[in-house]
Write a protein that holds these residues in place. Structure first.
Motif, mmCIF file in Angstrom:
data_model
loop_
_atom_site.group_PDB
_atom_site.id
_atom_site.type_symbol
_atom_site.label_atom_id
_atom_site.label_comp_id
_atom_site.label_asym_id
_atom_site.label_seq_id
_atom_site.Cartn_x
_atom_site.Cartn_y
_atom_site.Cartn_z
ATOM 1 N N SER A 284 -8.137 -62.515 109.644
ATOM 2 C CA SER A 284 -7.391 -63.336 108.679
ATOM 3 C C SER A 284 -6.164 -63.975 109.300
ATOM 4 O O SER A 284 -5.722 -65.044 108.857
ATOM 5 N N LYS A 285 -5.584 -63.342 110.311
ATOM 6 C CA LYS A 285 -4.377 -63.883 110.934
ATOM 7 C C LYS A 285 -4.623 -64.389 112.349
ATOM 8 O O LYS A 285 -3.683 -64.837 113.012
ATOM 9 N N SER A 287 -7.218 -66.933 114.469
ATOM 10 C CA SER A 287 -8.283 -67.927 114.430
ATOM 11 C C SER A 287 -8.853 -68.096 115.841
ATOM 12 O O SER A 287 -8.103 -68.147 116.824
ATOM 13 N N ARG A 317 1.547 -59.130 117.475
ATOM 14 C CA ARG A 317 1.750 -58.221 116.344
ATOM 15 C C ARG A 317 3.052 -57.436 116.468
ATOM 16 O O ARG A 317 3.719 -57.153 115.474
ATOM 17 N N GLU A 322 4.572 -59.003 111.343
ATOM 18 C CA GLU A 322 3.284 -58.760 110.704
ATOM 19 C C GLU A 322 2.678 -60.017 110.104
ATOM 20 O O GLU A 322 1.461 -60.110 109.932
ATOM 21 N N HIS A 323 3.494 -60.989 109.752
ATOM 22 C CA HIS A 323 2.985 -62.190 109.096
ATOM 23 C C HIS A 323 2.719 -63.339 110.063
ATOM 24 O O HIS A 323 2.337 -64.426 109.623
ATOM 25 N N ARG A 325 0.872 -65.671 112.702
ATOM 26 C CA ARG A 325 -0.505 -66.066 112.918
ATOM 27 C C ARG A 325 -0.704 -66.380 114.410
ATOM 28 O O ARG A 325 0.225 -66.758 115.122
ATOM 29 N N ASP A 343 0.843 -68.389 119.195
ATOM 30 C CA ASP A 343 1.296 -67.822 117.926
ATOM 31 C C ASP A 343 2.430 -68.672 117.364
ATOM 32 O O ASP A 343 2.991 -69.527 118.060
#
Length: 409
Positions: A284-285, A287, A317, A322-323, A325, A343
């Motif tokens: 989800s985070k 691609s 990470r 945590e948020h 991408r 990122d």
């Protein structure tokens, strides 16, 4: 995964032994030819025939003794030199004084030099000096203390040449030992870096996570987290402290210096699709953008490249939050494979990587750059504070061949 042992044998003196074996045979034939050409002038041909027969049998029977340093024993060298000296002294029985004074060759002729050279190759210049001195003394006795110009020339040539060859052999052996030790240190350092990467990718990150979670939970968990943090620091110090493991195996064998190292073999008969190894990182985070066709990469290179991508995502990470991408882009170029990890985090402050490496935090130095360096590739990190970080990983298509050449240097 099974391991295999790679053996590298180095010996610059082995060609000298092969040359010596050929020299002994040729000079034995030459000595027989000299006798045949002057047969009617020899006073006692039966002495020459008997000696040359012994010389021929001895030369051919002892060829295995001059195959290498281990086979060339002191007992053989003593017997070989004895036969050479005996041939020089027996010449006085086979030849007349007139022919000896006229410069007639000794029974073994230049075969004697082979016996001296065996001493030089086996024991160095000191042994060569000892053997050539005995040969010089025997020639003086043969010439009744009045050597001819040719005799002096021959004795000096053998003496100088044998000492020079003995010295060269000693230098070559020392160089072999130095090179073998350098290869061992290189292999040990590479193995230490590999272990450091594995430790960083697993143990250190688990300890860091326990420390953070313990601090958040509090109570007894906080104490457990504190202990995990202490162990993380100790382990980082051990990993980055420059401890070089004891080399795998090192020995100086008769065939030359030997270096053995344990390599991790490929567990596949052909290249693997890099996309299959990178697919688990997508989420989800994260691609993943990849080509529509397979991206064939050598198995070892594919595993290391995927591990480097994993280390880059771990850094995202850990440091970007945590948020944050991340995006993985795979490019299959004609000569190389390029994987870019980008990122949208806060970026890396200038000088932070050097500071982290000094503190023993080797995520970028070992888990990313170290892996790519071993494959003959490169890792470039671009980071602008406030604009995220981009890591570009490049691996040549022939990374397996590049790695094999690097290990044999």
């Amino acid at each position: 995964m099974a391991e295999r042992e790679r053996v590298m044998r180095m010996s610059v003196e082995q060609p000298l032994w092969r040359a010596l074996a050929g020299y002994r045979v040729l000079t034995m034939v030459y000595a027989i030819g000299l006798f045949i050409s002057a047969y009617h002038e020899v006073a006692r041909p039966w002495v020459s025939i008997a000696y040359l027969a012994v010389l021929a049998v001895w030369t051919l029977a002892t060829l295995p003794c001059v195959a290498n340093a281990a086979s060339c024993t002191k007992r053989f060298l003593t017997a070989d030199l004895t036969i050479a000296l005996a041939g020089i002294l027996l010449t006085r029985l086979a030849e007349t004084h007139e022919r000896i004074d006229a410069g007639a060759p000794t029974l073994p002729s230049i075969w004697t030099a082979g016996a001296v050279l065996a001493f030089a190759i086996k024991g160095g210049w000191r042994w060569a000096a000892f053997a050539s001195t005995l040969v010089a003394a025997a020639n003086l006795v043969h010439r009744s203390g009045v050597p001819t110009r040719d005799t002096v020339h021959m004795v000096l040539l053998v003496w100088i040449a044998s000492i020079a060859i003995g010295y060269v052999v000693e230098v070559a052996r020392a160089s072999e030992r130095t090179l073998a030790r350098a290869l061992e240190i290189e292999a040990a350092t590479r193995e230490r870096e590999r272990l450091a990467r594995d430790i960083h990718d697993s143990v250190l990150q688990v300890l860091a996570m326990v420390q953070r979670r313990g601090a958040v939970i509090g109570g007894e968990a906080a104490e457990l987290g504190r202990m995990a943090g202490e162990q993380e620091v100790a382990l980082r110090t051990l990993v980055s402290g420059g401890l070089v493991p004891v080399p795998r195996v090192s020995q100086e064998a008769a065939e030359g210096a030997v270096v053995r190292a344990v390599d991790e073999p490929d567990d596949s008969d052909g290249p693997v699709d890099l996309r299959a190894l990178l697919a688990p990182y997508a989420g989800s985070k994260v691609s993943l953008a990849e080509p529509g066709a397979p991206v064939p990469v050598a198995p070892v290179a594919a595993r290391e490249l995927a591990a480097a991508v994993g280390a880059a995502l771990d850094n995202v990470r850990r440091h970007a939050g945590e948020h944050a991408r991340a995006w993985i882009l795979v490019e299959d170029e004609p000569g190389e494979v390029i994987v870019t990890v980008r990122d949208d985090g806060p970026g890396i402050p200038e000088g932070r990587l050097a500071q982290a490496e000094g503190e023993g935090r080797l995520g970028v130095a070992l888990s990313i750059r170290g892996r790519l360096r071993d494959l003959g590739g490169s890792a470039e990190l671009i980071s602008v504070p406030g604009q995220g970080t981009e890591v570009e990983l490049k691996v040549p298509k022939d990374s397996s061949a590049s790695r094999g050449k690097a290990e044999q240097r």
